[in-house]
Scaffold this active site. Structure first.
Site: not given
Ligand code: DX5
Ligand code: ZN
Length: 223
Positions: A10, A35, A37, A39, A68, A70, A139, A175
């Protein structure tokens, strides 16, 4: 037949000021997917990156960009992430009222479609969209931040999703809080894709960190 284990770092834990360099480094360190993320400060209490950043990193790797989302709503942004170069686009089941439509839209854009489930969301929510899915993302922390602790109750959910997938060609990704200690719980329960942020980007030893996760999983049997 054993499923190959895929590792998806990620980039949330990367140095954003040197993102292209970081992408090339994890690519060369032997990751399988990248990956990303996304947000929005609304669906989750954090704001990260948008389609322009996906477009900017695209030339730095030939590996699969696993996006991903969110964000809520997700539908108005699917085309932008597709055009920016995402290969897989995953929406949250909780992020909108028309999950089936979102998945159809992603596939109509020529991309692989995924659904992500928050820790409290029962896996039964995917029962009637299995034919629209290329990936299920379980998750194992509450989404929003890297560096959180793995929620052990998600191991049972991973097993249940694996049973629902059956022989379908659907990836089962986990994840959140994935480390060499928790990774094998996930793969033993049936996961084939592991996302890891802090466990891979810590201390600059990306290849060794990826190898440590692979090694931990190689020691235990798959579901
Ligand atoms: C959380 C993200 C993950 C996160 C994982 O909302 O979707 O992808 O970055 O990070 P670690 O591996 O540090 O938990
Ligand atoms: Zn993620």
């Amino acid at each position: 037949m054993p499923r190959p284990l895929l590792i998806a770092p990620s980039i949330l834990s990367a140095d954003f000021a040197r993102l292209g360099e970081e992408i090339r480094a994890i690519d060369q360190a032997g990751c399988d997917w990248i990956h990303v993320d996304v947000m929005d400060g609304h669906f989750v209490p954090n704001i990260t990156i948008g389609p322009d950043v996906v477009r900017a990193i695209r030339p730095h790797t030939n590996k699969i960009i696993d996006t991903h989302l969110m964000i809520a709503p997700a539908d108005p942004y699917l085309e932008a992430f597709a055009k920016a170069g995402s290969d897989i686009i995953t929406v949250h089941a909780e992020a909108g009222p028309h999950l089936h439509r979102s998945l159809q839209t992603i596939r109509a854009l020529g991309k692989k479609a995924g659904v992500s489930l928050n820790p409290h969301t029962p896996e039964t929510i995917i029962e009637y969209v299995l034919d629209q899915l290329d990936l299920v993302l379980v998750m194992s922390v509450n989404p929003g931040f890297g560096g959180q602790v793995f929620i052990p109750a998600m191991v049972d959910k991973i097993s249940r999703v694996r049973a629902m997938i059956g022989a379908r060609p659907i990836h089962l990704e986990v994840d959140g809080g994935v480390t060499p200690s928790t990774a094998q719980l996930c793969t033993s329960a049936g996961a084939d894709v592991l996302v890891a942020g802090s466990a891979i980007f810590k201390n600059g030893a990306y290849a060794a960190n990826i190898a440590a996760i692979r090694h931990a999983c190689a020691a235990s049997p798959q579901a």
